[in-house]
Design a protein around this motif. Structure first.
Motif, PDB file in Angstrom:
ATOM      1  N   HIS A  87       0.061  -7.889   6.158  1.00  0.00           N
ATOM      2  CA  HIS A  87       0.504  -7.503   4.816  1.00  0.00           C
ATOM      3  C   HIS A  87       1.957  -7.037   4.851  1.00  0.00           C
ATOM      4  N   SER A 125       7.313  -2.942  -5.697  1.00  0.00           N
ATOM      5  CA  SER A 125       6.253  -3.547  -4.892  1.00  0.00           C
ATOM      6  C   SER A 125       5.366  -4.474  -5.727  1.00  0.00           C
ATOM      7  N   THR A 166      -3.601  -5.310  -0.952  1.00  0.00           N
ATOM      8  CA  THR A 166      -4.183  -4.109  -1.528  1.00  0.00           C
ATOM      9  C   THR A 166      -3.549  -2.929  -0.803  1.00  0.00           C
ATOM     10  N   GLY A 167      -3.255  -1.885  -1.545  1.00  0.00           N
ATOM     11  CA  GLY A 167      -2.610  -0.731  -0.926  1.00  0.00           C
ATOM     12  C   GLY A 167      -1.144  -0.968  -0.656  1.00  0.00           C
ATOM     13  N   THR A 168      -0.423  -1.489  -1.658  1.00  0.00           N
ATOM     14  CA  THR A 168       0.996  -1.798  -1.463  1.00  0.00           C
ATOM     15  C   THR A 168       1.810  -0.552  -1.114  1.00  0.00           C
ATOM     16  N   ALA A 169       1.449   0.587  -1.693  1.00  0.00           N
ATOM     17  CA  ALA A 169       2.208   1.820  -1.413  1.00  0.00           C
ATOM     18  C   ALA A 169       2.154   2.153   0.077  1.00  0.00           C
ATOM     19  N   LYS A 170       0.982   1.996   0.681  1.00  0.00           N
ATOM     20  CA  LYS A 170       0.839   2.294   2.109  1.00  0.00           C
ATOM     21  C   LYS A 170       1.655   1.298   2.949  1.00  0.00           C
ATOM     22  N   VAL A 171       1.617   0.036   2.554  1.00  0.00           N
ATOM     23  CA  VAL A 171       2.381  -0.992   3.277  1.00  0.00           C
ATOM     24  C   VAL A 171       3.871  -0.683   3.192  1.00  0.00           C
ATOM     25  N   THR A 176       5.270   2.225   2.635  1.00  0.00           N
ATOM     26  CA  THR A 176       5.522   3.442   3.412  1.00  0.00           C
ATOM     27  C   THR A 176       5.645   3.110   4.895  1.00  0.00           C
ATOM     28  N   ASN A 177       4.797   2.204   5.384  1.00  0.00           N
ATOM     29  CA  ASN A 177       4.879   1.786   6.792  1.00  0.00           C
ATOM     30  C   ASN A 177       6.202   1.078   7.089  1.00  0.00           C
ATOM     31  N   LYS A 224       1.744  10.420  -7.541  1.00  0.00           N
ATOM     32  CA  LYS A 224       1.906   9.743  -6.262  1.00  0.00           C
ATOM     33  C   LYS A 224       2.012   8.225  -6.460  1.00  0.00           C
ATOM     34  N   GLN A 225       1.357   7.723  -7.516  1.00  0.00           N
ATOM     35  CA  GLN A 225       1.354   6.286  -7.795  1.00  0.00           C
ATOM     36  C   GLN A 225       2.502   5.861  -8.711  1.00  0.00           C
TER      37      GLN A 225
END
Length: 180
Positions: free
Chosen positions: A91, A113, A128-133, A135-136, A155-156
């Motif tokens: 991702h 994103s 799914t979980g673009t914010a986490k991706v 952030t990574n 946060k979103q």
């Protein structure tokens, strides 16, 4: 004034000689680096001497077809071609390739994103979980993506990002590695 023109012509000759010995992809990377280094906006060339920064804008249905005329950008006329050439398998890689498409090949200064994920969803590779991706990608050393701003307090909240030079190089390396 004549001296300034002479310096300009001399600089053009030097650049021409320097670019003559390298392939088209390498020339594109050099030109993008020079433009970024000196804060110059550059449109992509469709063919030698013909400047064309024409991007297919929203069509009648309001959807962005994500196509662009490219010269030094490897000749990708659609995001799907770039994605395929990159060999993206995670991702994070997919989001990075989409960021490259939007910022480097389409010339946008920043992106969200959602915009990147729409490109990926259209190819069947939605994240799914673009914010986490994201952030990574920001957390990598050196950072591959930078967050420029956040709209809202949750946060979103919508965030605006920019591809870093390290991110650009990572995608270009993916393309080179997958081609060999």
């Amino acid at each position: 004034m004549a001296d300034e023109k002479d310096l300009e012509i001399e600089a053009m000759g030097t650049v021409s000689k320097a670019l003559a010995g390298i392939d088209e992809d390498a020339r594109g990377r050099v030109i993008r680096w020079v433009a970024e280094r000196y804060g110059i906006s550059v449109s992509t060339a469709k063919s030698r001497g013909a400047v064309n920064d024409q991007v297919d804008q929203d069509d009648e249905d309001g959807e962005d077809d994500a196509e662009i005329e490219t010269g030094g950008g490897g000749g990708y006329s659609h995001f799907a071609e770039l994605y395929d050439a990159s060999g993206a398998s995670t991702h994070g890689d997919g989001m990075l390739v989409a960021a490259y498409w939007v910022q480097i090949l389409r010339g946008q200064e920043s992106f969200g994103s959602l915009e990147l994920n729409k490109l990926l969803k259209d190819l069947g590779h939605g994240v799914t979980g673009t914010a986490k991706v994201m952030t990574n990608l920001i957390g990598k050393k050196p950072a591959l993506i930078l967050q420029l701003k956040k709209s809202g307090k949750s946060k979103q909240a919508r965030k605006t990002y920019k591809l870093t030079d390290a991110g650009r190089k990572a995608v270009e390396q993916m393309i080179v590695s997958d081609a060999s």
